[in-house]
Scaffold this active site. Structure first.
Site, PDB file in Angstrom:
ATOM      1  N   LYS A   1       0.865  -1.173   0.000  1.00  0.00           N
ATOM      2  CA  LYS A   1       0.000   0.000   0.000  1.00  0.00           C
ATOM      3  C   LYS A   1       0.906   1.230   0.000  1.00  0.00           C
ATOM      4  CE  LYS A   1      -3.853   2.077   2.608  1.00  0.00           C
ATOM      5  NZ  LYS A   1      -4.751   1.923   3.770  1.00  0.00           N
TER       6      LYS A   1
ATOM      7  N   SER B   1      -9.696   2.098   2.764  1.00  0.00           N
ATOM      8  CA  SER B   1      -8.788   2.818   1.896  1.00  0.00           C
ATOM      9  C   SER B   1      -7.773   1.920   1.192  1.00  0.00           C
ATOM     10  CB  SER B   1      -8.036   3.884   2.701  1.00  0.00           C
ATOM     11  OG  SER B   1      -7.232   3.266   3.686  1.00  0.00           O
TER      12      SER B   1
ATOM     13  N   SER C   1     -10.018  -0.205   7.047  1.00  0.00           N
ATOM     14  CA  SER C   1      -9.441  -0.159   5.701  1.00  0.00           C
ATOM     15  C   SER C   1      -8.707  -1.403   5.225  1.00  0.00           C
ATOM     16  CB  SER C   1      -8.505   1.042   5.575  1.00  0.00           C
ATOM     17  OG  SER C   1      -9.266   2.188   5.372  1.00  0.00           O
TER      18      SER C   1
HETATM   19  N1  GLN Z   1     -13.225   4.688   6.112  1.00  0.00           N
HETATM   20  C1  GLN Z   1     -12.614   5.133   7.330  1.00  0.00           C
HETATM   21  C2  GLN Z   1     -12.131   6.552   7.190  1.00  0.00           C
HETATM   22  O1  GLN Z   1     -12.292   7.101   6.131  1.00  0.00           O
HETATM   23  C3  GLN Z   1     -11.489   4.220   7.725  1.00  0.00           C
HETATM   24  C4  GLN Z   1     -10.275   4.423   6.901  1.00  0.00           C
HETATM   25  C5  GLN Z   1      -9.115   3.580   7.332  1.00  0.00           C
HETATM   26  O2  GLN Z   1      -9.270   2.571   8.032  1.00  0.00           O
HETATM   27  N2  GLN Z   1      -7.936   4.022   6.963  1.00  0.00           N
HETATM   28  O3  GLN Z   1     -11.609   7.129   8.099  1.00  0.00           O
END
Ligand code: GLN
Length: 489
Positions: free
Chosen positions: A80, A155, A179
């Protein structure tokens, strides 16, 4: 060669050891697939064939000499783009870091490289890991290989799409509120968020430091266990890294599940979950009962407050963490400005996208004098109550189960106009981050439009080996995790 794209990491390891395939051949197989399919999926932001093949040659040399060889030596993976990689750019999905090349490797990158894994490239993601659909990336959205009109989740959407399309056998991800698990669910994969502190955050670009945790994403629990073995461990460069004896996360994979007590949080099975998701989760629970487990209803009374508490705490930490991006030492700098203040403000206005700006504004607001007590402190108290709910519920069960995401993958644009709808994508995953607990998602069937459904397993603190055991036994009895999208064959 073509069956290798569906092989488990253990099978790849055996093929490498038996000299049926070389690390260079394996890397080439996946690089060629990236060339063929990435244009349509946009899962990778950066690839570099020469660098990948140099790493693969190195692995082949280790395999030839037989020194310094691990179960992962010669196996490709992708990172990532939130993990710093020396010599490869690290963008975090943002214009702010679009040309940033880190002078050092993240701890996770270092560890997987030390285990002999070969880097295929850097994976697309929501900007600064803020999102649930991969629509906030400066590098454009990632497409879901099961249906390119749908989001892959976020994400870590690039990680999920790349594995689902067999552009890499494994990937790293990070999970601040879901995410790793939510994109794994939406793309039909297995992903694990470890207990907070098990995997070092050194060199993992910070979003919300008290919640962020890196972890493995792959096709199966068995693969995730092997990857976690290489990723986990104390790191003095991360002050929240835990000093604990090393563990073999594969050690319990083959334990039978007779007597396992599965807690079903009542709050996860109410309104909000789509009927198709519910149906697949119910069938999975029936399978678990066949495997000898019993289910017991448990309560997490404060879980309804997890999304609101998260959207105070995570932006608060983000507003502080992202203050370092000011255009001075690295990152985007506005080409024109009158003075220093304008250089900061223009660089940040140009470098950050809309969702990141929204979070910085919310975070600055809830931390400001006069609102701190009303929002930030309250959210911290709720966070403690949520953790206490888990402590109480784990007295009745060994693991908990429920859906990972309330729906299967949705169409592009479906939730982007309404941030609250988007934030609710993580309604079942966020409470574990607030409590620091480990969680997993594994594929458990297909729902509407034949899109994958994810089953979530929540473990007790340091219950990774148990979760992996519970997931692996299910994967031995079912074949959802072996399914591959038709469009990338
Ligand atoms: N969707 C959540 C956010 O936008 C979690 C994102 C994540 O786990 N990085 O904060």
């Amino acid at each position: 060669m073509s069956d290798l794209i569906n092989s488990s990491l253990r099978e790849l390891s055996a093929a490498l050891a038996a000299k049926k395939v070389s690390a260079v051949e394996l890397a080439t197989l996946f690089l060629d697939r990236i060339d063929k399919f990435n244009r349509a999926l946009n899962a990778f932001i950066t690839t570099d064939r020469a660098k990948t093949l140099a790493q693969a040659r190195n692995a082949d040399e280790k395999l030839r000499v037989g020194a310094d060889v691990t179960a992962l030596t010669g196996i490709p993976l992708a990172h990532k783009d939130i993990f710093c990689t020396r010599g490869w750019r690290t963008t975090c999905g943002s214009k702010m870091l679009a040309n940033f090349v880190s002078p050092y490797d993240a701890n996770v990158v270092e560890k997987l490289a030390a285990a002999g894994m070969v880097t295929l490239g850097k994976l697309n993601m929501d900007e600064f890991a803020m999102g649930s659909s991969n629509e906030t990336s400066y590098f454009g959205p990632v497409k879901n290989p099961w249906d390119v009109s749908c989001v892959p989740g976020g994400s870590s959407g690039g990680s999920a799409a790349a594995i689902a399309a067999r552009l890499t056998p494994a990937a790293t991800g990070t999970d601040t509120g879901g995410s790793i698990r939510q994109p794994a669910a939406l793309c039909g994969l297995t992903g694990l968020k470890p207990t907070y502190g098990v995997v070092s955050r050194y060199g993992m670009i910070a979003f919300a430091s008290s919640l962020d945790q890196g972890g493995p994403m792959a096709k199966s629990a068995e693969d995730c266990a092997l990857l976690l073995n290489a990723m986990a461990g104390f790191d003095p460069r991360d002050s929240t890294s835990l000093e604990r004896p090393g563990e073999d996360y594969s050690r319990d994979l083959e334990k039978p599940l007779a007597g396992l007590r599965i807690g079903l949080p009542q709050e996860f099975f109410g309104e909000g979950m789509d009927a198709d998701v519910r149906a697949a989760v119910d069938v999975a629970l029936t399978e678990y009962r066949k495997l000898g487990a019993t289910t017991v209803e448990v309560r997490l009374p404060n879980s309804g407050l997890s999304v609101p508490a998260y959207y105070v705490i995570a932006p608060a930490e983000a507003s502080s963490n992202l203050s370092r991006f000011d255009g001075v030492r690295y990152g985007h700098r506005a080409p024109e400005y009158a003075d220093l203040a304008e250089m900061y403000s223009r660089s940040r206005a140009q470098g950050f996208g809309a969702e990141v700006k929204r979070r910085i504004l919310i975070g600055t607001y809830v931390l400001s004098h006069g609102y701190y007590d009303a929002y930030y402190l309250q959210a911290q108290k709720i966070r403690r109550l949520i953790a206490a709910d888990f402590v109480a519920a784990f007295k009745q069960c060994d693991v908990m189960m429920g859906p990972t995401s309330p729906s299967v993958a949705f169409a592009f644009g479906a939730k982007s106009a309404d941030p609250v709808q988007m934030y609710l994508s993580d309604i079942y995953t966020i409470s574990t981050n607030l409590a620091g607990l480990p969680g997993m998602s594994l594929p458990c069937g297909f729902g509407n439009n034949n899109m994958p459904v994810g089953l979530q397993i929540i473990g007790n603190w340091f219950g990774e080996a148990k979760m992996l055991n519970v997931a692996h036994q299910y994967q031995k009895a079912t074949d959802w995790h072996t399914r591959m999208p038709g469009g990338v064959k």
